[in-house]
Design a protein around this motif. Structure first.
Motif, PDB file in Angstrom:
ATOM      1  N   ASN A  66      -8.232   2.435  -2.208  1.00  0.00           N
ATOM      2  CA  ASN A  66      -7.085   2.978  -2.854  1.00  0.00           C
ATOM      3  C   ASN A  66      -5.752   3.081  -2.068  1.00  0.00           C
ATOM      4  N   ARG A  69      -4.250  -0.250  -1.166  1.00  0.00           N
ATOM      5  CA  ARG A  69      -3.634  -0.976  -2.183  1.00  0.00           C
ATOM      6  C   ARG A  69      -2.275  -0.170  -2.583  1.00  0.00           C
ATOM      7  N   GLU A  70      -2.311   0.829  -2.537  1.00  0.00           N
ATOM      8  CA  GLU A  70      -0.841   1.655  -2.639  1.00  0.00           C
ATOM      9  C   GLU A  70       0.089   1.363  -1.446  1.00  0.00           C
ATOM     10  N   GLU A  71      -0.509   1.210  -0.387  1.00  0.00           N
ATOM     11  CA  GLU A  71       0.325   0.805   0.944  1.00  0.00           C
ATOM     12  C   GLU A  71       1.081  -0.611   0.547  1.00  0.00           C
ATOM     13  N   GLU A  74       3.701  -0.676  -2.314  1.00  0.00           N
ATOM     14  CA  GLU A  74       4.858  -0.107  -1.733  1.00  0.00           C
ATOM     15  C   GLU A  74       5.797  -1.241  -0.840  1.00  0.00           C
TER      16      GLU A  74
END
Length: 102
Positions: A66, A69-71, A74
């Motif tokens: 997660n 994925r967020e990195e 962004e």
């Protein structure tokens, strides 16, 4: 001199041992494992080290995926915003060049 080079190479590989370099901390007295990358702590050191469904990988992998994925999202948003900004600059720049002054 060769010993100094080997020592420097070894130090660079091992790091300083500073807390900021740690990936995971195993706290046996408090029966806790903390993964510092995703900032998650789980209790039950023996259970986590035992592997299987309750092991380290199944416990921390979803949090790390997660985070990754967020990195990536962004980074993609930043790239998209940069492309949009460049396009707007090019469009506004072309409009100014095409105008005639009186």
């Amino acid at each position: 001199e060769e010993l100094k080079e080997r020592g420097d190479a070894r130090s660079s590989l091992l790091g300083s041992g500073d807390r900021s370099e740690r990936i995971r901390t195993y706290n046996y007295p408090q029966d806790r494992v903390t993964d510092h990358r995703c900032k998650i702590s789980e209790f039950g050191v023996v259970k986590l080290l035992g592997g299987g469904e309750d092991g380290l990988v199944p416990t921390f992998a979803p949090h790390l995926m997660n985070m990754r994925r967020e990195e990536l999202l962004e980074r993609l948003q930043d790239e998209e915003n940069e492309e949009r900004r460049k396009t707007e600059e090019e469009t506004s720049g072309k409009g100014k060049k095409g105008r005639k002054r009186k």
